[in-house]
Every structure is written in C-alpha cells, then in structure tokens.
Design a protein around this motif. Structure first.
Motif, short mmCIF file in Angstrom:
data_model
loop_
_atom_site.label_atom_id
_atom_site.label_comp_id
_atom_site.label_asym_id
_atom_site.label_seq_id
_atom_site.Cartn_x
_atom_site.Cartn_y
_atom_site.Cartn_z
N GLY A 94 -11.24 5.56 -1.57
CA GLY A 94 -10.21 5.23 -2.56
C GLY A 94 -8.86 5.05 -1.93
O GLY A 94 -8.01 4.34 -2.43
N PHE A 98 -5.13 4.62 -5.66
CA PHE A 98 -6.19 3.99 -6.46
C PHE A 98 -5.85 3.89 -7.94
O PHE A 98 -6.43 3.10 -8.67
CB PHE A 98 -7.53 4.71 -6.27
CG PHE A 98 -7.51 6.20 -6.41
CD1 PHE A 98 -7.44 6.80 -7.66
CD2 PHE A 98 -7.59 7.01 -5.28
CE1 PHE A 98 -7.45 8.18 -7.78
CE2 PHE A 98 -7.61 8.39 -5.40
CZ PHE A 98 -7.53 8.99 -6.65
N ALA A 101 -6.77 1.75 -12.44
CA ALA A 101 -7.53 0.50 -12.59
C ALA A 101 -9.02 0.76 -12.39
O ALA A 101 -9.41 1.58 -11.55
CB ALA A 101 -7.03 -0.54 -11.59
N LYS A 102 -9.86 0.07 -13.15
CA LYS A 102 -11.30 0.24 -13.05
C LYS A 102 -11.85 -0.72 -11.98
O LYS A 102 -11.69 -1.93 -12.10
CB LYS A 102 -11.98 -0.03 -14.40
CG LYS A 102 -11.49 0.87 -15.52
CD LYS A 102 -11.73 2.35 -15.23
CE LYS A 102 -11.30 3.23 -16.40
NZ LYS A 102 -11.44 4.68 -16.08
N ARG A 103 -12.49 -0.14 -10.96
CA ARG A 103 -13.02 -0.95 -9.86
C ARG A 103 -14.52 -0.73 -9.65
O ARG A 103 -15.07 -1.16 -8.67
CB ARG A 103 -12.28 -0.61 -8.56
CG ARG A 103 -10.77 -0.87 -8.60
CD ARG A 103 -10.15 -0.61 -7.23
NE ARG A 103 -8.75 -0.93 -7.19
CZ ARG A 103 -7.76 -0.09 -7.50
NH1 ARG A 103 -8.06 1.14 -7.87
NH2 ARG A 103 -6.50 -0.46 -7.43
N LEU A 105 -15.88 2.18 -9.10
CA LEU A 105 -16.02 3.22 -8.09
C LEU A 105 -15.87 4.60 -8.73
O LEU A 105 -15.33 4.74 -9.82
CB LEU A 105 -14.95 3.03 -7.00
CG LEU A 105 -15.07 1.73 -6.18
CD1 LEU A 105 -13.84 1.54 -5.31
CD2 LEU A 105 -16.33 1.76 -5.33
N ASP A 108 -12.73 5.88 -10.54
CA ASP A 108 -12.33 5.27 -11.81
C ASP A 108 -12.27 6.30 -12.94
O ASP A 108 -11.53 6.12 -13.91
CB ASP A 108 -13.33 4.18 -12.24
CG ASP A 108 -13.32 2.96 -11.34
OD1 ASP A 108 -12.48 2.90 -10.42
OD2 ASP A 108 -14.15 2.06 -11.56
#
Length: 211
Positions: A94, A98, A101-103, A105, A108
């Motif tokens: 991360g 980080f 934001a939704k990635r 991972l 999140d």
C-alpha cells in the motif's frame, strides 16, 4: 457549529496523522480527544511514551511504508504498556498515501475496520456497565443489541432486550453510563413515571444531568 467539545475524536493522515498522534500523547483535560485514529501517521519516532489517560487508538498503515511503519509499531507497545485500547491494521502493501480510494486491495477496507473497532469498543463498555449495574438493580437483560440509531441513544424492548447506539462510544463516559442505567431501569418499570424515576435516582442520582 453546535459541536459538543466532549464528543470529539481526531483522525489524521500522514502529517495529519502526526498531529493526531501528538494530541494523543500531549494533551490536558480540556484537549484530550475521546479517540484518535492515525492512518500512516509519520514523524513520531519509534520510542513513544503513552500518558496514563491515553485515548483509545486506531492505527492503519502498510509494511512497505518506510515513513510510518516504525511509528505505529512503537505506539502499540506504548499503549499496551499503560493498558489502554489500541488496534493496528498493518497491510502487506500500500505504501504511503493509500487513502480511501478503492483499488481492489486489502487496505481498501480500513474505514470499515475503523467502524468495526468503534462498535466493539461500544459493546465492551456497555457490557462492563451492565455487569456492574444489573446485579445492583436486580435486573437481568435478555440480550444486548448494538445498532446504528441516530435519533435515540437507547431503548428497552418488552422481551428484555437492551438496544444501544454504537455512537455512545463517542459520547462522554458519564453519558454512556447514564443511558445504560436508564435502560436497565426500564426492566423494572416500563414507563417514565415515579416508580421508574425512583429506580434511576437510587442508582444514579445525577442521571438527568449526564444525558
């Protein structure tokens, strides 16, 4: 703005996380927050001494973040040393920054983990208060339910279920205590008449002022 200064927590990111952590470590009775969250907070060093009145602490960062990794692991040791609540979520990756934001991972979900942490803290405090007051008041709630109520602190159902808003963990401890006593008293008297008031005043005479 109508903000109650006794119902404030402080959450910061990176340099803001540093400010949050400084407040957790260096405060007085007027500035102590009810809880502190630091998401990849920086710059504290890995040797920190927690105060005896340290607020509950939530930490989130990544192992590949050279800025905050040592900071957060040192804080866990410091909070444990004074037996104060601390929770850390250390993600494998991360980096620094980080955010929310939704990635796709694992990191999140840290905001949801923060919510889970606050709810668990609320349940633990509620159970401690019930364990103290229920025997004293000679009542036995059937179960405790923590909900997401925003208009009521709590309620007591006819089947003996005590329902509380998890947001009580953000209120002053004296208010939390008053709400629990209030709802337990409903197990002795359903309404708010003289009998109910007598039960409450016997066990917590300043209940009304605390609310």
């Amino acid at each position: 703005w109508g903000v109650d200064p006794t119902k404030l927590g402080f959450i910061g990111f990176s340099a803001g996380g540093y400010i949050a952590l400084k407040l957790a470590v260096e405060h007085d009775a007027q500035t102590r927050p009810d809880f502190v969250g630091s998401v990849y907070g920086c710059c504290m060093g890995d040797e920190v001494e927690a105060p005896v009145d340290a607020p509950s602490l939530f930490l989130a960062s990544a192992m590949n973040d050279a800025i905050s990794f040592g900071v957060h692991t040192g804080l866990v040791k410091a909070w444990k040393a004074v037996n104060k609540p601390v929770e850390i979520h250390m993600y494998a990756t991360g980096g620094h920054g980080f955010g929310m934001a939704k990635r796709g991972l694992p990191h999140d979900t840290w905001p949801e983990r923060l919510g889970d942490w606050l709810r668990r803290r609320a349940r633990a405090v509620a159970m401690q208060l019930i364990d103290v007051y229920a025997p004293e008041m000679r009542v036995a709630p059937r179960r405790l339910r923590l909900g997401d109520q925003t208009t009521l602190w709590g309620s007591c159902s006819p089947d003996g279920t005590i329902s509380l808003s998890w947001r009580l963990i953000l209120a002053p401890p004296s208010c939390f205590e008053a709400v629990v006593v209030h709802e337990l008293a409903h197990l002795r008297s359903r309404g708010h008449g003289p009998r109910f008031r007598a039960v409450v005043e016997r066990h917590l005479p300043d209940e009304a002022e605390r609310m």
